[in-house]
Motif scaffolding. Structure first.
Motif, PDB file in Angstrom:
ATOM      1  N   ASP A  12       0.820  -1.215   0.000  1.00 32.30           N
ATOM      2  CA  ASP A  12       0.000   0.000   0.000  1.00 32.30           C
ATOM      3  C   ASP A  12       0.855   1.266   0.000  1.00 32.30           C
ATOM      4  OD1 ASP A  12       0.748  -0.711   2.617  1.00 32.30           O
ATOM      5  OD2 ASP A  12      -0.967   0.310   3.512  1.00 32.30           O
ATOM      6  N   GLU A  13       1.925   1.266   0.786  1.00 32.30           N
ATOM      7  CA  GLU A  13       2.821   2.423   0.819  1.00 32.30           C
ATOM      8  C   GLU A  13       3.608   2.528  -0.491  1.00 32.30           C
ATOM      9  OE1 GLU A  13       6.165   4.530   3.663  1.00 32.30           O
ATOM     10  OE2 GLU A  13       5.773   2.394   3.940  1.00 32.30           O
ATOM     11  N   ALA A  14       4.003   1.375  -1.046  1.00 32.57           N
ATOM     12  CA  ALA A  14       4.746   1.365  -2.311  1.00 32.57           C
ATOM     13  C   ALA A  14       3.908   1.986  -3.428  1.00 32.57           C
ATOM     14  CB  ALA A  14       5.148  -0.058  -2.671  1.00 32.57           C
ATOM     15  N   LEU A  15       2.634   1.676  -3.467  1.00 32.96           N
ATOM     16  CA  LEU A  15       1.748   2.260  -4.480  1.00 32.96           C
ATOM     17  C   LEU A  15       1.669   3.772  -4.316  1.00 32.96           C
ATOM     18  CD1 LEU A  15      -1.150  -0.358  -4.535  1.00 32.96           C
ATOM     19  CD2 LEU A  15       0.513   0.096  -6.353  1.00 32.96           C
ATOM     20  N   ARG A  16       1.577   4.223  -3.083  1.00 31.03           N
ATOM     21  CA  ARG A  16       1.494   5.658  -2.796  1.00 31.03           C
ATOM     22  C   ARG A  16       2.780   6.378  -3.197  1.00 31.03           C
ATOM     23  NH1 ARG A  16       3.022   8.561   1.476  1.00 31.03           N
ATOM     24  NH2 ARG A  16       3.405   6.772   2.802  1.00 31.03           N
ATOM     25  N   LEU A  17       3.932   5.711  -2.971  1.00 33.16           N
ATOM     26  CA  LEU A  17       5.222   6.325  -3.268  1.00 33.16           C
ATOM     27  C   LEU A  17       5.665   6.133  -4.720  1.00 33.16           C
ATOM     28  CD1 LEU A  17       7.185   5.250  -0.061  1.00 33.16           C
ATOM     29  CD2 LEU A  17       6.283   7.521  -0.593  1.00 33.16           C
ATOM     30  N   GLY A  18       5.007   5.220  -5.414  1.00 32.69           N
ATOM     31  CA  GLY A  18       5.379   4.946  -6.802  1.00 32.69           C
ATOM     32  C   GLY A  18       6.621   4.086  -6.930  1.00 32.69           C
TER      33      GLY A  18
END
Length: 59
Positions: A12-18
């Motif tokens: 979820d954080e990876a998606l937010r950070l790209g």
């Protein structure tokens, strides 16, 4: 010398950070230096490769 530490970035954080999820070597400021790595151990090995631990002094 920079102090690097391992940090796990979940999906979820990876998606937010790209970025991809996985283990990253990061600076104290939060800047990613290396990664993603498959495991914490692999990440720590990369950190040691970038900044080897200080050699022990002989007495």
């Amino acid at each position: 010398m920079q102090i690097l530490s391992p940090r796990h970035v979940k999906t979820d954080e990876a998606l937010r950070l790209g970025v991809e999820s996985g283990w990253y070597a990061i600076k104290v400021s939060g800047t990613f230096v290396s990664g993603p790595h498959d495991s914490e151990g692999e990440c720590r090995r990369k950190i040691d490769e970038i900044h080897p631990p200080p050699a022990k002094k002989k007495r």
